[in-house]
Scaffold this active site. Sequence first.
Site, mmCIF file in Angstrom:
data_model
loop_
_atom_site.group_PDB
_atom_site.id
_atom_site.type_symbol
_atom_site.label_atom_id
_atom_site.label_comp_id
_atom_site.label_asym_id
_atom_site.label_seq_id
_atom_site.Cartn_x
_atom_site.Cartn_y
_atom_site.Cartn_z
ATOM 1 N N HIS A 267 -36.069 -15.637 25.082
ATOM 2 C CA HIS A 267 -36.818 -14.375 24.934
ATOM 3 C C HIS A 267 -36.569 -13.543 26.197
ATOM 4 C CE1 HIS A 267 -39.790 -11.646 23.540
ATOM 5 N NE2 HIS A 267 -40.893 -12.342 23.676
ATOM 6 N N HIS A 306 -29.962 -11.738 17.530
ATOM 7 C CA HIS A 306 -31.362 -11.321 17.451
ATOM 8 C C HIS A 306 -31.906 -11.720 16.092
ATOM 9 C CE1 HIS A 306 -34.937 -8.817 17.723
ATOM 10 N NE2 HIS A 306 -34.709 -8.816 19.015
ATOM 11 N N ASP A 362 -30.745 -7.562 26.299
ATOM 12 C CA ASP A 362 -30.597 -8.288 27.560
ATOM 13 C C ASP A 362 -29.162 -8.388 28.051
ATOM 14 O OD1 ASP A 362 -33.298 -8.907 28.033
ATOM 15 O OD2 ASP A 362 -33.227 -10.420 26.461
HETATM 16 N N1 CMC Z 1 -24.471 -17.565 20.776
HETATM 17 C C1 CMC Z 1 -23.842 -18.361 19.880
HETATM 18 N N2 CMC Z 1 -24.289 -18.616 18.652
HETATM 19 C C2 CMC Z 1 -25.449 -18.035 18.296
HETATM 20 C C3 CMC Z 1 -26.158 -17.183 19.173
HETATM 21 C C4 CMC Z 1 -25.631 -16.958 20.445
HETATM 22 N N3 CMC Z 1 -26.267 -16.156 21.306
HETATM 23 N N4 CMC Z 1 -27.281 -16.735 18.559
HETATM 24 C C5 CMC Z 1 -27.266 -17.298 17.330
HETATM 25 N N5 CMC Z 1 -26.170 -18.066 17.180
HETATM 26 C C6 CMC Z 1 -25.741 -18.786 15.961
HETATM 27 C C7 CMC Z 1 -26.579 -20.043 15.746
HETATM 28 O O1 CMC Z 1 -25.977 -21.166 16.340
HETATM 29 C C8 CMC Z 1 -26.578 -20.133 14.233
HETATM 30 O O2 CMC Z 1 -25.337 -20.630 13.814
HETATM 31 P P1 CMC Z 1 -25.243 -21.649 12.571
HETATM 32 O O3 CMC Z 1 -25.722 -20.855 11.382
HETATM 33 O O4 CMC Z 1 -23.820 -22.060 12.510
HETATM 34 O O5 CMC Z 1 -26.173 -22.775 12.907
HETATM 35 C C9 CMC Z 1 -26.647 -18.673 13.780
HETATM 36 O O6 CMC Z 1 -26.024 -17.929 14.853
HETATM 37 C C10 CMC Z 1 -28.055 -18.168 13.544
HETATM 38 O O7 CMC Z 1 -28.796 -18.384 14.754
HETATM 39 P P2 CMC Z 1 -30.321 -18.758 14.817
HETATM 40 O O8 CMC Z 1 -30.555 -19.589 16.034
HETATM 41 O O9 CMC Z 1 -30.777 -19.326 13.494
HETATM 42 O O10 CMC Z 1 -30.959 -17.315 14.982
HETATM 43 P P3 CMC Z 1 -32.418 -16.999 15.466
HETATM 44 O O11 CMC Z 1 -32.833 -15.782 14.741
HETATM 45 O O12 CMC Z 1 -33.296 -18.196 15.343
HETATM 46 O O13 CMC Z 1 -32.231 -16.729 17.014
HETATM 47 C C11 CMC Z 1 -32.009 -15.694 19.118
HETATM 48 C C12 CMC Z 1 -32.304 -15.489 17.621
HETATM 49 C C13 CMC Z 1 -32.167 -14.371 19.855
HETATM 50 C C14 CMC Z 1 -33.019 -16.712 19.693
HETATM 51 C C15 CMC Z 1 -30.569 -16.252 19.272
HETATM 52 O O14 CMC Z 1 -29.643 -15.331 18.747
HETATM 53 C C16 CMC Z 1 -30.244 -16.599 20.725
HETATM 54 O O15 CMC Z 1 -30.524 -17.725 21.170
HETATM 55 N N6 CMC Z 1 -29.607 -15.648 21.489
HETATM 56 C C17 CMC Z 1 -29.342 -15.878 22.889
HETATM 57 C C18 CMC Z 1 -30.595 -15.639 23.702
HETATM 58 C C19 CMC Z 1 -30.914 -14.155 23.831
HETATM 59 O O16 CMC Z 1 -30.055 -13.348 24.117
HETATM 60 N N7 CMC Z 1 -32.199 -13.829 23.650
HETATM 61 C C20 CMC Z 1 -32.692 -12.447 23.804
HETATM 62 C C21 CMC Z 1 -33.164 -11.888 22.520
HETATM 63 S S1 CMC Z 1 -33.446 -10.098 22.600
HETATM 64 C C22 CMC Z 1 -34.743 -9.852 23.723
HETATM 65 C C23 CMC Z 1 -35.962 -10.636 23.428
HETATM 66 O O17 CMC Z 1 -36.425 -10.728 22.294
HETATM 67 O O18 CMC Z 1 -36.531 -11.144 24.396
#
Ligand code: CMC
Length: 427
Positions: A267, A306, A362
Amino acid sequence: MADTLTVTDNRTDKQYELPIKDGVIRATDLRQIKAAPDDAGLMTYDPAFMNTAACRSRITYIDGDKGILEYRGYPIEQLAEKATYLETAYLIIFGELPTDAQLEEWTREITLHTMLHENIKKLMEGFQYDAHPMGVFLSTVGAFSTFYPDAKQIFDEQSRKKQIHRLIAKVPTIAAYAYRHSIGRPYNQPDNELSFTGNFLNMLFRMTELKYHSNPVLERALDVLFILHADHEQNCSTSAMRGIGSSHVDPYSAMAGAAAALYGPLHGGANEAVLRMLKEIGTVDAIPGFIKRVKAGEGRLMGFGHRIYKSYDPRARIIKKTADEVFEVTGRNPLLDIALELERIALQDEYFVSRKLYPNVDFYSGLIYQAMGFPVTMFPVLFAIPRTAGWIAQWEEMLLDPEQKIARPRQIYIGASKRDYVPLNKR
Ligand code: CMC
């Protein structure tokens, strides 16, 4: 066309008609669907709230597919170009843009509350010299509840207003003290003749000069970043604020929990994680190898992806432009080349394209913060300052919503069935 959903329960062959309003069915309407008279009724299972609306809100609108973000109906692009953070905070909390007189009064109230109680300072001095400023921030916000017991009067409008003024005004002071503490320098008192952001920079960076003058480009850039971070509807920390607040605890205690949620690397801690990642990659040549490891599941590309945005995050687009303006003053951040190349490669790569992973807010914000002289540990705190406006607005909306009650999700119990206690010597 009827606004209903007809459900057939194949266990009993019974049919149910559920009303649809605003594109949703009520989860509690499912409780009438029972396989047997003693059945508690059907529930929905939705870990991480992937498809469950927990409130009705008038504050922030996001269309994740189209990359739209609006506060109270105003597009983020217009606010980032024309408004100040204080104006935006007023809009988010009170629902309308302030008139001249309202903005003057709001600004005056905020400047009246910028100072911290001397005992808060003493409390902050007790932290280790290398304490993470976000840990210091959230602990200090929590400690406020002991200094302002009147905040418990959450259904008294005047009391709520006072806590709103205190919180918006004091969070930059806490953040600046946390920073000064970490570098072993004396705390700078607020200067109420400066703007909200100008004063924050003064408390952070003033040395021996009597009056601090910030660079107007950097001051405006920070204000724009504050506008972009002010609210983002039902994200993890806002849900924490609403969830904790639903127990009717005071707003400081609730906000300490919200700030704790923001601290996590998925986050608000992501901007810090992005900078650490870019440093670790080190050179443009190392990018393909890094991407390969991410695709193999060995870590994530921080600052990408996201839950809601499945196209470019509109805040990232504005930040990229702000970064150019900042780098003209500070000089180019050498990590920018790595970030740009990383983005270019990722946006062409099937792994990221098929999962709709785009840069989020971010990805570039940390580069700006670093160029402005902030250590990476301050990045989540810089997110928490403006998000205070969103947390407060969402907390108040929750309190005044007659449909809201204490938050209490259900569970599917999958543990052991009833068994008798086994004495210690028989285990
Ligand atoms: N790098 C590589 N793979 C990713 C990433 C990433 N940053 N984000 C998602 N994926 C992949 C994930 O492995 C999954 O793949 P598969 O379907 O093969 O298992 C697919 O994309 C869907 O991901 P998810 O984890 O189910 O998506 P989510 O909606 O639960 O997660 C998130 C959203 C923001 C937590 C995630 O994208 C992430 O960890 N990003 C990196 C951390 C980040 O930049 N966070 C800031 C978010 S914006 C500001 C805020 O809200 O604070």
